[in-house]
Design a protein around this motif. Structure first.
Motif, PDB file in Angstrom:
ATOM      1  N   VAL A 142     -13.007  15.446  -1.626  1.00  0.00           N
ATOM      2  CA  VAL A 142     -11.858  15.720  -2.507  1.00  0.00           C
ATOM      3  C   VAL A 142     -10.654  16.238  -1.722  1.00  0.00           C
ATOM      4  O   VAL A 142      -9.541  15.713  -1.882  1.00  0.00           O
ATOM      5  CB  VAL A 142     -12.262  16.687  -3.641  1.00  0.00           C
ATOM      6  N   PRO A 143     -10.807  17.255  -0.852  1.00  0.00           N
ATOM      7  CA  PRO A 143      -9.634  17.673  -0.067  1.00  0.00           C
ATOM      8  C   PRO A 143      -9.071  16.555   0.804  1.00  0.00           C
ATOM      9  O   PRO A 143      -7.846  16.436   0.948  1.00  0.00           O
ATOM     10  CB  PRO A 143     -10.185  18.825   0.796  1.00  0.00           C
ATOM     11  N   TYR A 144      -9.958  15.722   1.372  1.00  0.00           N
ATOM     12  CA  TYR A 144      -9.463  14.622   2.202  1.00  0.00           C
ATOM     13  C   TYR A 144      -8.666  13.614   1.379  1.00  0.00           C
ATOM     14  O   TYR A 144      -7.604  13.150   1.810  1.00  0.00           O
ATOM     15  CB  TYR A 144     -10.623  13.919   2.895  1.00  0.00           C
ATOM     16  N   SER A 150      -4.855  12.814   1.954  1.00  0.00           N
ATOM     17  CA  SER A 150      -4.473  11.441   2.261  1.00  0.00           C
ATOM     18  C   SER A 150      -3.408  10.943   1.287  1.00  0.00           C
ATOM     19  O   SER A 150      -2.430  10.294   1.691  1.00  0.00           O
ATOM     20  CB  SER A 150      -5.704  10.536   2.213  1.00  0.00           C
ATOM     21  N   ASN A 151      -3.576  11.267  -0.006  1.00  0.00           N
ATOM     22  CA  ASN A 151      -2.593  10.866  -1.002  1.00  0.00           C
ATOM     23  C   ASN A 151      -1.251  11.547  -0.747  1.00  0.00           C
ATOM     24  O   ASN A 151      -0.195  10.910  -0.815  1.00  0.00           O
ATOM     25  CB  ASN A 151      -3.114  11.218  -2.400  1.00  0.00           C
ATOM     26  N   TRP A 152      -1.295  12.856  -0.416  1.00  0.00           N
ATOM     27  CA  TRP A 152      -0.058  13.577  -0.122  1.00  0.00           C
ATOM     28  C   TRP A 152       0.633  13.004   1.114  1.00  0.00           C
ATOM     29  O   TRP A 152       1.851  12.853   1.145  1.00  0.00           O
ATOM     30  CB  TRP A 152      -0.384  15.053   0.102  1.00  0.00           C
ATOM     31  N   ARG A 153      -0.153  12.654   2.126  1.00  0.00           N
ATOM     32  CA  ARG A 153       0.422  12.102   3.358  1.00  0.00           C
ATOM     33  C   ARG A 153       1.051  10.740   3.113  1.00  0.00           C
ATOM     34  O   ARG A 153       2.146  10.446   3.629  1.00  0.00           O
ATOM     35  CB  ARG A 153      -0.684  11.996   4.418  1.00  0.00           C
ATOM     36  N   GLY A 168       5.882   7.552   2.471  1.00  0.00           N
ATOM     37  CA  GLY A 168       6.637   6.633   1.636  1.00  0.00           C
ATOM     38  C   GLY A 168       8.035   7.151   1.325  1.00  0.00           C
ATOM     39  O   GLY A 168       9.015   6.411   1.359  1.00  0.00           O
ATOM     40  N   SER A 169       8.145   8.446   1.039  1.00  0.00           N
ATOM     41  CA  SER A 169       9.452   9.016   0.735  1.00  0.00           C
ATOM     42  C   SER A 169      10.341   9.072   1.973  1.00  0.00           C
ATOM     43  O   SER A 169      11.553   8.876   1.910  1.00  0.00           O
ATOM     44  CB  SER A 169       9.293  10.432   0.152  1.00  0.00           C
TER      45      SER A 169
END
Length: 304
Positions: free
Chosen positions: A286-288, A292-295, A300-301
């Motif tokens: 879950v933390p990974y 990964s989603n945050w990264r 992307g931004s």
């Protein structure tokens, strides 16, 4: 103004082809991951013994589980095995990747050799290394046959060394996987960074240590997560190599789950142990996934 023509049935089916192809896989994943996980969770708080009993029994099996010395020892073994297994596989895999990255001759042959253990199942790996380490069939017997009668190589039957035999075997099996991903990361580093460091007079070991390896740290994170999953779910390697012994020296949680459910007939307590393993996997995954989603969003931004 005429309305656009409606798509034909064939065109609709063509557009839905990816969803239709993925539907059986998604359905199977839902059943095997979600449904069976919920079923195991309920069994763990039920009154089940030898046969399932769906009556609610509370969390007593969890309390009994954590009062069991064997379960505590299995978790201690898991922590030691997981830490050394992941660290050893990363170090060996990274060193092999760096050596291959030097554009050595017969590179494809070396890559195949180092990746070969990954193609072998844990059962075969454990069985072969058990033959090698066992004093009646392996190195000790070979030395004895050569006349060295005082030679001792009984690590697999030594309570203090048996777990390290499992760790060594696991590293031998997984280091090729770490090597492959590390090598892919090394080959993706911008060559201009390396050339700039060489112009500044940095040696190759310093370039790898200060420039290349820090650049591919996300690869190391991904490899660590995958190897931690292997470590937490380790069962067949231990069973084939040591049967969890001698005593409980190499017992890990998955071995306890099997023993409770299929040897002792304590289904509820075995399910509770399985839930603990699932929780350990969630703590890793879950933390990974969140990171990964945050990264990905951040990258992307920044590119947008």
């Amino acid at each position: 103004m005429t309305s656009p023509p409606r798509p034909t049935l064939m065109a609709r089916l063509t557009g839905l082809t990816p969803q239709i192809v993925l539907l059986p896989t998604l359905a199977a994943a839902f059943v095997y991951v979600i449904v069976f996980s919920l079923w195991t969770l309920w069994i763990s708080v039920s009154q089940s013994t030898l046969l399932p009993n769906m009556a609610y029994g509370g969390f007593g099996e969890y309390a009994k589980l954590w009062q069991s010395k064997r379960w505590i020892v299995s978790y201690q073994n898991l922590f030691l095995f997981g830490a050394l297994y992941v660290l050893g596989s990363l170090v060996v895999g990274t060193v092999l990747a760096i050596l291959i990255d030097q554009r050595v001759r017969f590179e494809s042959v070396w890559r195949t050799i180092f990746l070969y253990p990954l193609a072998i199942s844990f059962i075969v790996t454990g069985t072969v290394w058990r033959w090698i380490f066992h004093p009646q069939t392996g190195v000790e017997k070979a030395l004895s046959d050569l006349g060295w009668l005082a030679a001792k190589f009984d690590w697999i039957t030594d309570r203090d060394m048996a777990l390290y035999v499992v760790i060594f075997t696991g590293i031998w099996h997984a280091s090729g996987f770490a090597m492959a991903l590390s090598l892919a990361g090394l080959r993706s580093v911008d060559s201009d960074l390396i050339k700039a460091a060489q112009i500044d007079g940095a040696s190759m070991p310093r370039i790898y240590r200060r420039v290349v390896l820090p650049t591919i740290w996300p690869i190391f994170v991904a490899v660590t997560v995958v190897l931690l999953q292997f470590a937490i779910k380790t069962y067949d390697l231990v069973v084939a190599l040591t049967q969890g012994g001698p005593g409980v020296a190499t017992t890990v949680p998955a071995v306890v789950v099997y023993d409770l459910m299929f040897q002792r007939g304590q289904i509820a307590q075995g399910a509770a142990a399985a839930v603990m393993i699932l929780l350990a996997l969630a703590i890793v995954l879950v933390p990974y996934l969140l990171w990964s989603n945050w990264r990905n969003r951040r990258e992307g931004s920044s590119h947008g």
